[in-house]
Design a protein around this motif. Structure first.
Motif, PDB file in Angstrom:
ATOM      1  N   GLU A 178       0.863  -1.176   0.000  1.00 21.37           N
ATOM      2  CA  GLU A 178       0.000   0.000   0.000  1.00 21.37           C
ATOM      3  C   GLU A 178       0.902   1.228   0.000  1.00 21.37           C
ATOM      4  O   GLU A 178       1.905   1.263   0.715  1.00 21.37           O
ATOM      5  CB  GLU A 178      -0.866  -0.024   1.271  1.00 21.37           C
ATOM      6  N   VAL A 179       0.570   2.200  -0.822  1.00 16.45           N
ATOM      7  CA  VAL A 179       1.396   3.406  -0.927  1.00 16.45           C
ATOM      8  C   VAL A 179       0.513   4.615  -0.669  1.00 16.45           C
ATOM      9  O   VAL A 179      -0.463   4.834  -1.393  1.00 16.45           O
ATOM     10  CB  VAL A 179       2.033   3.521  -2.331  1.00 16.45           C
ATOM     11  N   ARG A 180       0.827   5.352   0.386  1.00 17.92           N
ATOM     12  CA  ARG A 180       0.017   6.527   0.715  1.00 17.92           C
ATOM     13  C   ARG A 180       0.827   7.798   0.551  1.00 17.92           C
ATOM     14  O   ARG A 180       1.998   7.840   0.912  1.00 17.92           O
ATOM     15  CB  ARG A 180      -0.448   6.452   2.176  1.00 17.92           C
ATOM     16  N   TYR A 181       0.149   8.808   0.024  1.00 17.94           N
ATOM     17  CA  TYR A 181       0.713  10.151  -0.063  1.00 17.94           C
ATOM     18  C   TYR A 181      -0.113  11.015   0.884  1.00 17.94           C
ATOM     19  O   TYR A 181      -1.111  11.607   0.461  1.00 17.94           O
ATOM     20  CB  TYR A 181       0.612  10.692  -1.493  1.00 17.94           C
ATOM     21  N   PRO A 182       0.274  11.082   2.177  1.00 12.23           N
ATOM     22  CA  PRO A 182      -0.582  11.752   3.154  1.00 12.23           C
ATOM     23  C   PRO A 182      -0.830  13.215   2.796  1.00 12.23           C
ATOM     24  O   PRO A 182      -1.940  13.725   2.990  1.00 12.23           O
ATOM     25  CB  PRO A 182       0.202  11.653   4.466  1.00 12.23           C
TER      26      PRO A 182
END
Ligand code: CUA
Length: 314
Positions: free
Chosen positions: A113-117
């Motif tokens: 999972e890749v998040r860009y907060p």
């Protein structure tokens, strides 16, 4: 996936260290093997009538063969410390707060999972970065220990449940760099790959802006039917599609808001095409046994409707 083809500053330093160690080890190997060969040939029984002169207690010789390895190890230690400090690099600084230079990578059995907060988006198995910009990466896990490794850009970092480890990525030239989970994490460990896509700044910004858009409600009747199927057969329990302000959905599996744009399916298991997408939905357990994606035993109409929906999510 060769660390000897570095595409970023951290990987370049690791490659340099590899060559230094290999070079010194090669010198040691050649010297030791030459002496060994010399002794074997020079002192063959046929040529020597008596025992060669013994050298036990030869202080200068013992001093040399203690000092030389110590010196070699000291040189390697110095190079290693320099490399470690360079590779730790920007990750030591406080994480940046920008939309694009601080991301979170979360390991799942078996996908990333890749998040860009800063941009409030979530994607899967594909990290996009701007060329030349260091990106701070916080890694964590929801289940077991994984290891995040993109050989052409950076060394490995352990991905540990209940703990956040930090690393950073930087690419010096545009390209797609494959990464792979590097810690055995279960049956499908080998099918836990990811891609790092490094684009020039303007293309990266366009990608980020695009990802921030909610999914466009489909106009095609088959895709509209797909929206119903998505809820009815249970996809929605694990996956989210962000439709405008609404868009509740599950977080157990990848966010599908822009799934049509991704290059691969099932963490690098398959290229993302309509055909492989159909095969994946129809029988995921044949392609990736043990993964959380269940066989839904869809009929042809439902499968086609789902496909129309998912292919439209760009
Ligand atoms: Cu995750 Cu191996």
């Amino acid at each position: 996936m060769s660390p000897l083809l570095p595409a970023g500053p951290a990987a370049a330093r690791i490659a340099d260290l590899t060559y230094v160690i290999f070079g010194l080890a090669a010198v040691v190997f050649i010297v030791v093997e030459s002496l060994l060969l010399f002794a074997v040939l020079r002192f063959r029984r046929a040529q020597v009538s008596s025992e060669p002169k013994q050298i036990y207690g030869n202080a200068p010789l013992e001093a040399v063969w203690t000092a030389v390895p110590a010196l070699i190890l000291a040189v390697l230690l110095a190079f290693t410390l320099r490399t470690m400090s360079a590779v730790a690099g920007p990750a030591r600084a406080a994480p940046a707060q920008g939309a694009a230079d601080a991301i979170q990578v979360i390991g799942h059995q078996w996908w990333w999972e890749v998040r860009y907060p800063g941009a409030q988006i979530s994607t899967a198995n594909e990290i996009h970065i701007a060329v030349g910009q260091p990106v701070h990466v916080d890694v964590s896990s929801t289940d077991v220990i994984h290891s995040f490794w993109v050989p052409q850009l950076q060394g490995k970092i352990d991905v540990i449940p209940g703990r956040i480890n930090a690393t950073w990525l930087q690419a010096d030239r545009p390209g797609v760099y494959r990464g792979q989970c590097a810690e055995f994490c279960g049956d499908q460990h080998a099918r836990m790959a990811l891609l790092v896509v490094a684009d020039p700044a303007d293309q990266f910004s366009a990608w980020l802006e695009d990802q921030q858009q909610p999914a466009a409600p489909p106009t095609d009747p088959q895709a509209q039917q797909g929206v119903q199927v998505f809820a009815r057969v249970g996809c929605i329990t694990c996956h989210t599609i962000r439709w405008g302000s609404t868009g509740a959905g599950g977080t157990r599996g990848p966010d599908l808001t822009h799934v049509g744009n991704r290059r691969t399916l099932a963490a690098g298991t398959l290229p993302n095409t309509p055909g492989t997408m159909a095969g994946w939905i129809a029988n995921p357990q044949a392609l990736k046994p043990g993964s959380d994606m269940p066989n839904l035993n869809l009929n042809g109409d439902d499968l086609q409707a789902l496909l129309a929906l998912l292919e439209g999510l760009r």
